[in-house]
Design a protein around this motif. Sequence first.
Motif, PDB file in Angstrom:
ATOM      1  N   ALA A 287       7.654 -17.856 -21.457  1.00 12.63           N
ATOM      2  CA  ALA A 287       6.722 -18.753 -22.150  1.00 12.63           C
ATOM      3  C   ALA A 287       7.224 -19.061 -23.558  1.00 12.63           C
ATOM      4  CB  ALA A 287       5.336 -18.115 -22.203  1.00 12.63           C
ATOM      5  N   ASP A 288       8.034 -18.149 -24.108  1.00 12.36           N
ATOM      6  CA  ASP A 288       8.582 -18.324 -25.453  1.00 12.36           C
ATOM      7  C   ASP A 288       9.912 -19.071 -25.457  1.00 12.36           C
ATOM      8  OD1 ASP A 288       9.939 -16.345 -24.119  1.00 12.36           O
ATOM      9  OD2 ASP A 288       9.774 -14.838 -25.706  1.00 12.36           O
ATOM     10  N   GLY A 289      10.350 -19.547 -24.275  1.00 10.32           N
ATOM     11  CA  GLY A 289      11.598 -20.306 -24.185  1.00 10.32           C
ATOM     12  C   GLY A 289      12.835 -19.446 -24.030  1.00 10.32           C
ATOM     13  N   VAL A 290      12.685 -18.123 -23.962  1.00  9.30           N
ATOM     14  CA  VAL A 290      13.820 -17.215 -23.821  1.00  9.30           C
ATOM     15  C   VAL A 290      14.341 -17.239 -22.381  1.00  9.30           C
ATOM     16  CG1 VAL A 290      14.480 -14.761 -23.852  1.00  9.30           C
ATOM     17  CG2 VAL A 290      13.096 -15.710 -25.702  1.00  9.30           C
ATOM     18  N   HIS A 291      15.661 -17.329 -22.245  1.00 11.27           N
ATOM     19  CA  HIS A 291      16.309 -17.339 -20.931  1.00 11.27           C
ATOM     20  C   HIS A 291      16.086 -15.999 -20.245  1.00 11.27           C
ATOM     21  CE1 HIS A 291      19.445 -18.235 -17.943  1.00 11.27           C
ATOM     22  NE2 HIS A 291      19.838 -16.985 -18.128  1.00 11.27           N
TER      23      HIS A 291
ATOM     24  N   ILE B  98      11.564 -12.006  -9.620  1.00 15.86           N
ATOM     25  CA  ILE B  98      10.387 -12.291 -10.439  1.00 15.86           C
ATOM     26  C   ILE B  98       9.300 -12.793  -9.494  1.00 15.86           C
ATOM     27  CG2 ILE B  98       9.470 -13.769 -12.256  1.00 15.86           C
ATOM     28  CD1 ILE B  98      11.631 -12.826 -13.791  1.00 15.86           C
ATOM     29  N   SER B  99       8.107 -12.292  -9.643  1.00 17.41           N
ATOM     30  CA  SER B  99       6.998 -12.709  -8.792  1.00 17.41           C
ATOM     31  C   SER B  99       6.656 -14.178  -9.039  1.00 17.41           C
ATOM     32  CB  SER B  99       5.771 -11.845  -9.113  1.00 17.41           C
ATOM     33  OG  SER B  99       4.620 -12.407  -8.518  1.00 17.41           O
ATOM     34  N   LEU B 100       6.363 -14.900  -7.968  1.00 14.81           N
ATOM     35  CA  LEU B 100       5.924 -16.294  -8.121  1.00 14.81           C
ATOM     36  C   LEU B 100       4.622 -16.368  -8.911  1.00 14.81           C
ATOM     37  CD1 LEU B 100       6.646 -17.879  -4.620  1.00 14.81           C
ATOM     38  CD2 LEU B 100       7.843 -18.314  -6.765  1.00 14.81           C
ATOM     39  N   GLY B 101       3.872 -15.266  -8.952  1.00 17.38           N
ATOM     40  CA  GLY B 101       2.629 -15.226  -9.719  1.00 17.38           C
ATOM     41  C   GLY B 101       2.840 -15.372 -11.215  1.00 17.38           C
ATOM     42  N   LEU B 102       4.065 -15.158 -11.683  1.00 13.13           N
ATOM     43  CA  LEU B 102       4.373 -15.299 -13.112  1.00 13.13           C
ATOM     44  C   LEU B 102       4.744 -16.731 -13.489  1.00 13.13           C
ATOM     45  CD1 LEU B 102       6.486 -12.104 -13.935  1.00 13.13           C
ATOM     46  CD2 LEU B 102       4.160 -12.639 -14.671  1.00 13.13           C
ATOM     47  N   VAL B 103       4.934 -17.608 -12.496  1.00 15.68           N
ATOM     48  CA  VAL B 103       5.347 -18.982 -12.782  1.00 15.68           C
ATOM     49  C   VAL B 103       4.172 -19.784 -13.338  1.00 15.68           C
ATOM     50  CG1 VAL B 103       6.214 -21.134 -11.778  1.00 15.68           C
ATOM     51  CG2 VAL B 103       7.139 -18.927 -11.014  1.00 15.68           C
ATOM     52  N   ALA B 104       4.368 -20.345 -14.526  1.00 14.30           N
ATOM     53  CA  ALA B 104       3.331 -21.167 -15.147  1.00 14.30           C
ATOM     54  C   ALA B 104       3.507 -22.635 -14.755  1.00 14.30           C
ATOM     55  CB  ALA B 104       3.371 -21.023 -16.669  1.00 14.30           C
ATOM     56  N   GLU B 105       4.751 -23.118 -14.783  1.00 13.15           N
ATOM     57  CA  GLU B 105       5.008 -24.513 -14.430  1.00 13.15           C
ATOM     58  C   GLU B 105       6.488 -24.731 -14.157  1.00 13.15           C
ATOM     59  OE1 GLU B 105       4.220 -27.255 -17.670  1.00 13.15           O
ATOM     60  OE2 GLU B 105       4.646 -25.703 -19.122  1.00 13.15           O
ATOM     61  N   ILE B 106       6.769 -25.851 -13.520  1.00 12.94           N
ATOM     62  CA  ILE B 106       8.138 -26.273 -13.264  1.00 12.94           C
ATOM     63  C   ILE B 106       8.392 -27.474 -14.158  1.00 12.94           C
ATOM     64  CG2 ILE B 106       9.792 -27.038 -11.517  1.00 12.94           C
ATOM     65  CD1 ILE B 106       8.550 -24.317 -10.849  1.00 12.94           C
ATOM     66  N   GLU B 107       9.435 -27.403 -14.972  1.00 16.92           N
ATOM     67  CA  GLU B 107       9.784 -28.500 -15.889  1.00 16.92           C
ATOM     68  C   GLU B 107      11.165 -29.001 -15.521  1.00 16.92           C
ATOM     69  OE1 GLU B 107       9.849 -26.611 -19.671  1.00 16.92           O
ATOM     70  OE2 GLU B 107       7.691 -26.309 -19.754  1.00 16.92           O
ATOM     71  N   SER B 108      11.273 -30.078 -14.816  1.00 15.89           N
ATOM     72  CA  SER B 108      12.525 -30.671 -14.325  1.00 15.89           C
ATOM     73  C   SER B 108      13.455 -29.602 -13.752  1.00 15.89           C
ATOM     74  CB  SER B 108      13.195 -31.541 -15.393  1.00 15.89           C
ATOM     75  OG  SER B 108      13.548 -30.782 -16.519  1.00 15.89           O
ATOM     76  N   ASP B 109      14.391 -29.056 -14.534  1.00 18.06           N
ATOM     77  CA  ASP B 109      15.340 -28.079 -14.003  1.00 18.06           C
ATOM     78  C   ASP B 109      15.064 -26.664 -14.503  1.00 18.06           C
ATOM     79  OD1 ASP B 109      15.999 -28.536 -16.637  1.00 18.06           O
ATOM     80  OD2 ASP B 109      18.158 -28.605 -16.291  1.00 18.06           O
ATOM     81  N   LYS B 110      13.838 -26.414 -14.988  1.00 18.00           N
ATOM     82  CA  LYS B 110      13.487 -25.102 -15.508  1.00 18.00           C
ATOM     83  C   LYS B 110      12.215 -24.564 -14.851  1.00 18.00           C
ATOM     84  CE  LYS B 110      15.352 -25.537 -20.215  1.00 18.00           C
ATOM     85  NZ  LYS B 110      16.437 -26.342 -19.834  1.00 18.00           N
ATOM     86  N   VAL B 111      12.185 -23.252 -14.670  1.00 15.43           N
ATOM     87  CA  VAL B 111      10.994 -22.561 -14.194  1.00 15.43           C
ATOM     88  C   VAL B 111      10.439 -21.828 -15.408  1.00 15.43           C
ATOM     89  CG1 VAL B 111      10.085 -20.795 -12.643  1.00 15.43           C
ATOM     90  CG2 VAL B 111      11.981 -22.246 -11.894  1.00 15.43           C
ATOM     91  N   ARG B 112       9.272 -22.248 -15.884  1.00 17.88           N
ATOM     92  CA  ARG B 112       8.668 -21.595 -17.052  1.00 17.88           C
ATOM     93  C   ARG B 112       7.662 -20.562 -16.574  1.00 17.88           C
ATOM     94  NH1 ARG B 112       8.431 -22.434 -22.488  1.00 17.88           N
ATOM     95  NH2 ARG B 112       9.479 -24.430 -22.290  1.00 17.88           N
ATOM     96  N   LEU B 113       7.785 -19.354 -17.123  1.00 17.57           N
ATOM     97  CA  LEU B 113       6.892 -18.259 -16.764  1.00 17.57           C
ATOM     98  C   LEU B 113       5.687 -18.219 -17.693  1.00 17.57           C
ATOM     99  CD1 LEU B 113       9.599 -15.506 -16.174  1.00 17.57           C
ATOM    100  CD2 LEU B 113       8.600 -17.069 -14.504  1.00 17.57           C
TER     101      LEU B 113
ATOM    102  N   ASP C 270      10.764 -11.258 -22.893  1.00 16.05           N
ATOM    103  CA  ASP C 270      10.918  -9.799 -22.934  1.00 16.05           C
ATOM    104  C   ASP C 270       9.911  -9.114 -22.024  1.00 16.05           C
ATOM    105  OD1 ASP C 270       8.788 -10.506 -24.594  1.00 16.05           O
ATOM    106  OD2 ASP C 270       9.228  -8.983 -26.092  1.00 16.05           O
ATOM    107  N   VAL C 271       8.720  -9.684 -21.886  1.00 13.30           N
ATOM    108  CA  VAL C 271       7.703  -9.126 -20.978  1.00 13.30           C
ATOM    109  C   VAL C 271       8.134  -9.335 -19.531  1.00 13.30           C
ATOM    110  CG1 VAL C 271       5.288  -9.289 -20.223  1.00 13.30           C
ATOM    111  CG2 VAL C 271       5.856  -9.456 -22.656  1.00 13.30           C
ATOM    112  N   ALA C 272       8.669 -10.526 -19.233  1.00  9.96           N
ATOM    113  CA  ALA C 272       9.109 -10.846 -17.869  1.00  9.96           C
ATOM    114  C   ALA C 272      10.221  -9.889 -17.436  1.00  9.96           C
ATOM    115  CB  ALA C 272       9.588 -12.288 -17.784  1.00  9.96           C
ATOM    116  N   TYR C 273      11.130  -9.542 -18.341  1.00  6.86           N
ATOM    117  CA  TYR C 273      12.185  -8.580 -18.003  1.00  6.86           C
ATOM    118  C   TYR C 273      11.570  -7.268 -17.532  1.00  6.86           C
ATOM    119  CZ  TYR C 273      16.224 -11.169 -19.740  1.00  6.86           C
ATOM    120  OH  TYR C 273      17.224 -12.086 -19.913  1.00  6.86           O
ATOM    121  N   GLY C 274      10.507  -6.842 -18.181  1.00  7.79           N
ATOM    122  CA  GLY C 274       9.854  -5.596 -17.816  1.00  7.79           C
ATOM    123  C   GLY C 274       9.117  -5.667 -16.494  1.00  7.79           C
TER     124      GLY C 274
END
Length: 83
Positions: free
Chosen positions: A19-23, A54-69, A74-78
């Motif tokens: 969500a913070d734009g971190v890869h 990564i669980s699909l439940g963490l996906v917030a939206e799809i932006e063209s060629d990006k999957v935004r959580l 750092d939380v997603a890594y955990g």
Amino acid sequence: MGGGDVASQIREHMEVIGADGVHVGTVDHVDGRRIKLTRADSGVGSHQGHHHYISLGLVAEIESDKVRLSANGDVAYGMEEEE
């Protein structure tokens, strides 16, 4: 976003970002209710060479060629699962 709708929009090589734009990783493929990340982009140290999911439940939206959580990178890594 419903899980089935999200899965159909996710394609190989899309970038996964927090969500913070971190890869977070790069999509290998969707495996059931999870996104499998490419092995080449799977962390450092003891995490290298493992497949991460990564669980699909963490996906917030799809932006063209990006999957935004919905969680920051750092939380997603955990929340990743390893195999």
